[in-house]
Each structure stands twice: as C-alpha cells, then as structure tokens.
Motif scaffolding. Structure first.
Motif, PDB file in Angstrom:
ATOM      1  N   ILE A   1       2.100  -8.076   9.339  1.00 10.11           N
ATOM      2  CA  ILE A   1       3.252  -7.727  10.175  1.00 10.11           C
ATOM      3  C   ILE A   1       3.289  -8.530  11.479  1.00 10.11           C
ATOM      4  CG2 ILE A   1       2.197  -5.754  11.380  1.00 10.11           C
ATOM      5  CD1 ILE A   1       5.753  -5.777  10.039  1.00 10.11           C
TER       6      ILE A   1
ATOM      7  N   TYR B   1      -4.432   6.675  13.153  1.00 11.83           N
ATOM      8  CA  TYR B   1      -3.019   7.005  13.322  1.00 11.83           C
ATOM      9  C   TYR B   1      -2.066   6.276  12.370  1.00 11.83           C
ATOM     10  CZ  TYR B   1      -4.131   9.434  17.660  1.00 11.83           C
ATOM     11  OH  TYR B   1      -4.622  10.311  18.587  1.00 11.83           O
TER      12      TYR B   1
ATOM     13  N   HIS C   1       0.401   3.373   6.319  1.00 10.33           N
ATOM     14  CA  HIS C   1       0.449   1.909   6.125  1.00 10.33           C
ATOM     15  C   HIS C   1      -0.907   1.363   5.677  1.00 10.33           C
ATOM     16  CE1 HIS C   1       4.289   1.431   8.273  1.00 10.33           C
ATOM     17  NE2 HIS C   1       3.839   2.263   9.181  1.00 10.33           N
TER      18      HIS C   1
ATOM     19  N   ILE D   1      12.007   5.578   2.720  1.00 14.67           N
ATOM     20  CA  ILE D   1      11.580   4.198   2.504  1.00 14.67           C
ATOM     21  C   ILE D   1      10.055   4.196   2.463  1.00 14.67           C
ATOM     22  CG2 ILE D   1      11.647   3.768   5.019  1.00 14.67           C
ATOM     23  CD1 ILE D   1      12.407   0.901   4.396  1.00 14.67           C
TER      24      ILE D   1
ATOM     25  N   PRO E   1       8.194   8.382  12.041  1.00 16.10           N
ATOM     26  CA  PRO E   1       8.039   9.333  13.160  1.00 16.10           C
ATOM     27  C   PRO E   1       7.225   8.692  14.281  1.00 16.10           C
ATOM     28  CG  PRO E   1       6.671   9.978  11.269  1.00 16.10           C
ATOM     29  CD  PRO E   1       7.414   8.750  10.845  1.00 16.10           C
TER      30      PRO E   1
ATOM     31  N   TYR F   1       7.829  -2.359  20.297  1.00 11.31           N
ATOM     32  CA  TYR F   1       8.235  -1.351  19.305  1.00 11.31           C
ATOM     33  C   TYR F   1       7.471  -0.042  19.506  1.00 11.31           C
ATOM     34  CZ  TYR F   1       8.287   0.823  14.614  1.00 11.31           C
ATOM     35  OH  TYR F   1       8.385   1.702  13.565  1.00 11.31           O
ATOM     36  N   LEU F   2       6.149  -0.146  19.678  1.00 10.02           N
ATOM     37  CA  LEU F   2       5.328   1.058  19.798  1.00 10.02           C
ATOM     38  C   LEU F   2       5.536   1.775  21.130  1.00 10.02           C
ATOM     39  CD1 LEU F   2       2.121  -0.318  18.083  1.00 10.02           C
ATOM     40  CD2 LEU F   2       3.629   1.460  17.194  1.00 10.02           C
TER      41      LEU F   2
ATOM     42  N   VAL G   1      15.078   3.965  13.016  1.00 11.06           N
ATOM     43  CA  VAL G   1      13.862   3.712  12.242  1.00 11.06           C
ATOM     44  C   VAL G   1      13.456   4.967  11.462  1.00 11.06           C
ATOM     45  CG1 VAL G   1      12.252   4.390  14.082  1.00 11.06           C
ATOM     46  CG2 VAL G   1      11.557   2.661  12.436  1.00 11.06           C
ATOM     47  N   GLY G   2      12.837   4.764  10.284  1.00 14.54           N
ATOM     48  CA  GLY G   2      12.444   5.898   9.451  1.00 14.54           C
ATOM     49  C   GLY G   2      11.044   6.400   9.743  1.00 14.54           C
TER      50      GLY G   2
ATOM     51  N   PRO H   1       6.564   3.104   3.584  1.00 13.81           N
ATOM     52  CA  PRO H   1       6.046   2.401   4.766  1.00 13.81           C
ATOM     53  C   PRO H   1       5.408   1.070   4.345  1.00 13.81           C
ATOM     54  CG  PRO H   1       5.309   4.689   4.747  1.00 13.81           C
ATOM     55  CD  PRO H   1       5.955   4.430   3.427  1.00 13.81           C
ATOM     56  N   PRO H   2       5.807  -0.042   4.953  1.00 14.62           N
ATOM     57  CA  PRO H   2       5.306  -1.336   4.494  1.00 14.62           C
ATOM     58  C   PRO H   2       3.832  -1.559   4.829  1.00 14.62           C
ATOM     59  CG  PRO H   2       6.611  -1.599   6.496  1.00 14.62           C
ATOM     60  CD  PRO H   2       6.720  -0.155   6.092  1.00 14.62           C
TER      61      PRO H   2
ATOM     62  N   TRP I   1       6.790  -8.194  19.881  1.00 18.14           N
ATOM     63  CA  TRP I   1       7.714  -7.257  19.229  1.00 18.14           C
ATOM     64  C   TRP I   1       6.987  -5.950  18.909  1.00 18.14           C
ATOM     65  CZ3 TRP I   1       8.446  -4.265  14.984  1.00 18.14           C
ATOM     66  CH2 TRP I   1       9.759  -3.819  14.730  1.00 18.14           C
TER      67      TRP I   1
ATOM     68  N   LEU J   1       0.854  -3.439   6.513  1.00 15.40           N
ATOM     69  CA  LEU J   1       0.952  -4.085   7.833  1.00 15.40           C
ATOM     70  C   LEU J   1      -0.015  -5.271   8.017  1.00 15.40           C
ATOM     71  CD1 LEU J   1       1.514  -1.102  10.321  1.00 15.40           C
ATOM     72  CD2 LEU J   1       3.197  -2.527   9.181  1.00 15.40           C
TER      73      LEU J   1
HETATM   74  C1  HEC Z   1       3.915   9.288   8.722  1.00 10.71           C
HETATM   75  C2  HEC Z   1       3.929   7.958   8.195  1.00 10.71           C
HETATM   76  C3  HEC Z   1       3.743   6.812   9.169  1.00 10.71           C
HETATM   77  C4  HEC Z   1       2.699   6.632  10.051  1.00 10.71           C
HETATM   78  C5  HEC Z   1       1.496   7.522  10.268  1.00 10.71           C
HETATM   79  C6  HEC Z   1       2.947   5.356  10.705  1.00 10.71           C
HETATM   80  N1  HEC Z   1       4.110   4.799  10.228  1.00 10.71           N
HETATM   81 FE1  HEC Z   1       4.838   2.993  10.722  1.00 10.71          FE
HETATM   82  N2  HEC Z   1       6.395   3.254   9.457  1.00 10.71           N
HETATM   83  C7  HEC Z   1       6.590   4.356   8.643  1.00 10.71           C
HETATM   84  C8  HEC Z   1       7.823   4.180   7.882  1.00 10.71           C
HETATM   85  C9  HEC Z   1       8.389   5.154   6.879  1.00 10.71           C
HETATM   86  C10 HEC Z   1       8.344   2.924   8.262  1.00 10.71           C
HETATM   87  C11 HEC Z   1       9.616   2.254   7.743  1.00 10.71           C
HETATM   88  C12 HEC Z   1      10.684   2.490   8.743  1.00 10.71           C
HETATM   89  C13 HEC Z   1      12.024   1.858   8.395  1.00 10.71           C
HETATM   90  O1  HEC Z   1      12.072   0.769   7.801  1.00 10.71           O
HETATM   91  O2  HEC Z   1      13.031   2.501   8.749  1.00 10.71           O
HETATM   92  C14 HEC Z   1       7.435   2.380   9.258  1.00 10.71           C
HETATM   93  C15 HEC Z   1       7.623   1.161   9.884  1.00 10.71           C
HETATM   94  C16 HEC Z   1       6.715   0.577  10.745  1.00 10.71           C
HETATM   95  C17 HEC Z   1       6.867  -0.734  11.329  1.00 10.71           C
HETATM   96  C18 HEC Z   1       8.051  -1.657  11.153  1.00 10.71           C
HETATM   97  C19 HEC Z   1       7.844  -2.534   9.975  1.00 10.71           C
HETATM   98  C20 HEC Z   1       8.980  -3.512   9.813  1.00 10.71           C
HETATM   99  O3  HEC Z   1       9.833  -3.251   8.973  1.00 10.71           O
HETATM  100  O4  HEC Z   1       8.994  -4.494  10.530  1.00 10.71           O
HETATM  101  C21 HEC Z   1       5.762  -0.961  12.088  1.00 10.71           C
HETATM  102  C22 HEC Z   1       5.452  -2.197  12.895  1.00 10.71           C
HETATM  103  C23 HEC Z   1       4.934   0.210  11.999  1.00 10.71           C
HETATM  104  N3  HEC Z   1       5.539   1.122  11.158  1.00 10.71           N
HETATM  105  C24 HEC Z   1       3.731   0.350  12.650  1.00 10.71           C
HETATM  106  C25 HEC Z   1       2.977   1.509  12.619  1.00 10.71           C
HETATM  107  C26 HEC Z   1       1.765   1.673  13.378  1.00 10.71           C
HETATM  108  C27 HEC Z   1       1.131   0.622  14.260  1.00 10.71           C
HETATM  109  C28 HEC Z   1       1.309   2.930  13.128  1.00 10.71           C
HETATM  110  C29 HEC Z   1       0.125   3.605  13.723  1.00 10.71           C
HETATM  111  C30 HEC Z   1       0.183   3.805  15.140  1.00 10.71           C
HETATM  112  C31 HEC Z   1       2.254   3.540  12.186  1.00 10.71           C
HETATM  113  N4  HEC Z   1       3.248   2.653  11.906  1.00 10.71           N
HETATM  114  C32 HEC Z   1       2.116   4.821  11.662  1.00 10.71           C
HETATM  115  C33 HEC Z   1       5.777   5.457   8.553  1.00 10.71           C
HETATM  116  C34 HEC Z   1       4.614   5.652   9.273  1.00 10.71           C
END
Ligand code: HEC
Length: 285
Positions: A117, A53, A58, A109, A154, A129-130, A151-152, A111-112, A125, A114
């Motif tokens: 993280i 997922y 990331h 943006i 989905p 968040y999740l 947040v950006g 995606p950073p 946190w 992780l």
């Molecule tokens: C479709 C692409 C996508 C997927 C898949 C995705 N993310 Fe993200 N995620 C992003 C983007 C884009 C950001 C940046 C959001 C922002 O800064 O507004 C982000 C930000 C985050 C952050 C915050 C980072 C911070 O700046 O502190 C976390 C934590 C995170 N994601 C965890 C997850 C986890 C865990 C999963 C899997 C369950 C996941 N993401 C799946 C696109 C994705």
C-alpha cells in the motif's frame, strides 16, 4: 573542454530540477509523514500497532514473519510469542483468518492486503489518511474520512485518538462552498452572469479560508479525548506508516546504503581516471 563541462552541468541541473519538481507536485492535501526508515524503534512500534489494530482485517501476505526479525530487529522469541497470531513458523506469510465472504458482508468490500500500500499511496497519504477520520452520523460506522470520502473502514484507532470532529468554522466554510456551487449552477442555467460571478467569488474566498484552516490544523478538533494526546497519536501513526513503508520494500535500507557506496566508488574512479588521462596526454601537449 570547458564548454562540454558546462553542457554536462546544465543537463545534470535539469534532471535534478525535474525530479524535485515532480516530488514537490504531489497532492497538496496531504501532510508530510517525515518517516525515518533507519529508526528501528519506530519500526518496532509500528509493527506492534499493525499486529494489534490492523492485521485482523488487513493481511500482509507478501511479507514473512522473519522480515520482522531481520529488518525491524524484533527478537525472534518476541515475534513468536507476541506478534504471530496467525502463522505457525517465522517463515510463514503474514496472513489473517478473515473469510473474504464475511468481510464483504460486514464492510461492503474486502479489506485490501496492505503489503504494497505504501508504494501505491505513498507514506504521506497514509499518514494523512489515518489522521483524517471524523464523526459523521450518516455513515454506517459513524465515521467518515476527509481524504477517502465515504470509506468503508471503521476508525479502529479511535480509542487512541479520541473522537475527532470538524470544527464549526470548517463546517460553515464547507456549507458556504456547497451553497455557492449550487448558486453557480442555477446562475448558469438562468444565464445570470452577475450572480455567477458573485457566487464564484464567494466560493473562491471560502476555499482559500478552508485551505488556511487545514494548514493551521484547525480543520478538525478532538471532541472527546482518547488515551493519547495529539503529539503521541501523531507518533503512533508515523511509526505505523514507517512500518508499512518498510513492508512494501524491505530492502530499501540496504539499497540506499549500497547506492551511497556506489556513488563514492564512481567518484574515486573518476579521480583516478582523470589523473591517468593527464599522464597519457602530458607528452603530446
Ligand atoms: C475492522 C476491519 C478493519 C481494520 C481493523 C482496519 N481496516 Fe483498513 N480498511 C478496512 C476496509 C473494509 C477498507 C476498505 C475501505 C473502502 O475501500 O471503502 C479499508 C481500507 C484501508 C486503507 C485504504 C486502502 C486503499 O484502498 O487505498 C488503508 C490504507 C487502511 N485500510 C489501513 C488500515 C490500517 C493502517 C489499519 C490499522 C490501524 C486498518 N486499516 C485497520 C477495514 C479495516
């Protein structure tokens, strides 16, 4: 001697109190993740969820696939067959194929990564968040996050969790707070002290009620169910956070075990040294 011991004890207690105080004073809006870093089943489930997922967007580029074998205990064949979507060898870093330029266009943006993280944000946190994505038709992906406003990202776990919305009570209290906030600004502008006091009281009461709602888990509700129930979703998220916490410090388990051994050794050494001291001073007293 007794006085010296007392002073030492006081210093130790002060340090312990300070450490506890600092830990307790972390953000009150987050929920405790309660992760168990020595639970391999949990780490394995978290790794699987991550690969399915999260990895698409990331990377975990400071971690190698073989850390999944050593620390998480996933058999090497399973890593090769099921988890390695991008790398060729288990010594490769866990990267993904998303071009940064495209990501920027899609999400606004990149995606950073992780890997670290959990050290930056902390496990609680991440856990909160999740669990804090909710439907918001004003956002590009139709979701917002109460912990990370606008947040950006989905809500990729929505098929599991379902569609989460704010409860009517929560929406009502939040609009009350917003209205009171505007009321205070207007009252201040007009120099109307009575109106300002009244609005401040409304705001205070609504904020307390809102905090209570969050505490009672009545801030959100599930509008349409996903494939998991609430408890199961919490477990999936907890395992995922456990895995991210491991990724940020794979030697944590070893470090903690070693720490206990060192303290036991020092205690034993203290006992022996004390006996030796008694032996030396026996004839002098
Ligand atoms: C479709 C692409 C996508 C997927 C898949 C995705 N993310 Fe993200 N995620 C992003 C983007 C884009 C950001 C940046 C959001 C922002 O800064 O507004 C982000 C930000 C985050 C952050 C915050 C980072 C911070 O700046 O502190 C976390 C934590 C995170 N994601 C965890 C997850 C986890 C865990 C999963 C899997 C369950 C996941 N993401 C799946 C696109 C994705």
């Amino acid at each position: 001697m007794a006085k010296l011991l007392k002073t030492k004890l006081a210093v130790v207690l002060c340090i312990a109190g300070l450490t506890f105080g600092l830990q307790a004073s972390t953000d009150g809006d987050t929920e405790s993740a309660n992760i168990r870093s020595d639970n391999k089943m949990s780490l394995q489930s978290g790794a699987k969820t991550y690969m399915n997922y999260c990895l698409a967007c990331h990377s975990l580029q400071y971690m190698r696939y073989d850390k999944l074998v050593d620390g998480v205990g996933v058999p090497v064949e399973l890593v090769e067959q099921n988890l390695m979507f991008t790398g060729d060898k288990t010594s490769d870093h866990i990267t993904n194929n998303m071009p940064a330029a495209d990501a920027k266009e899609w999400f606004g943006i990149v995606p950073p990564d992780l890997t670290l993280i959990s050290r930056v944000r902390g496990a609680d946190w991440l856990y909160t968040y999740l669990k804090s994505f909710y439907a918001d038709s004003n956002r590009p992906f139709g979701v917002n996050n109460s912990l990370f406003k606008d947040v950006g990202m989905p809500h990729v776990l929505a098929p599991l969790q379902g569609k989460q919305v704010k409860t009517n009570n929560a929406v009502e209290l939040e609009s009350k707070i917003e209205a009171a906030d505007i009321g205070i600004a207007i009252a201040n502008r007009d120099g109307d002290a009575a109106a300002a006091t009244k609005n401040k009281a409304i705001m205070h009461e609504a904020s307390e009620a809102l905090a209570q709602l969050k505490h009672d888990h009545q801030y959100f509700e599930i509008a349409s169910a996903g494939s998991l129930n609430g408890e199961e979703y919490n477990t999936v998220v907890r395992d995922l956070v456990n895995f991210l916490d491991y990724a940020s410090e794979p030697v944590k388990l070893e470090r903690e075990a070693l720490g206990i051994k060192v303290i036991l050794f020092l205690l034993a050494l203290f006992g022996i040294t004390y006996l030796l001291k008694k032996e030396y001073w026996r004839d002098i007293h």
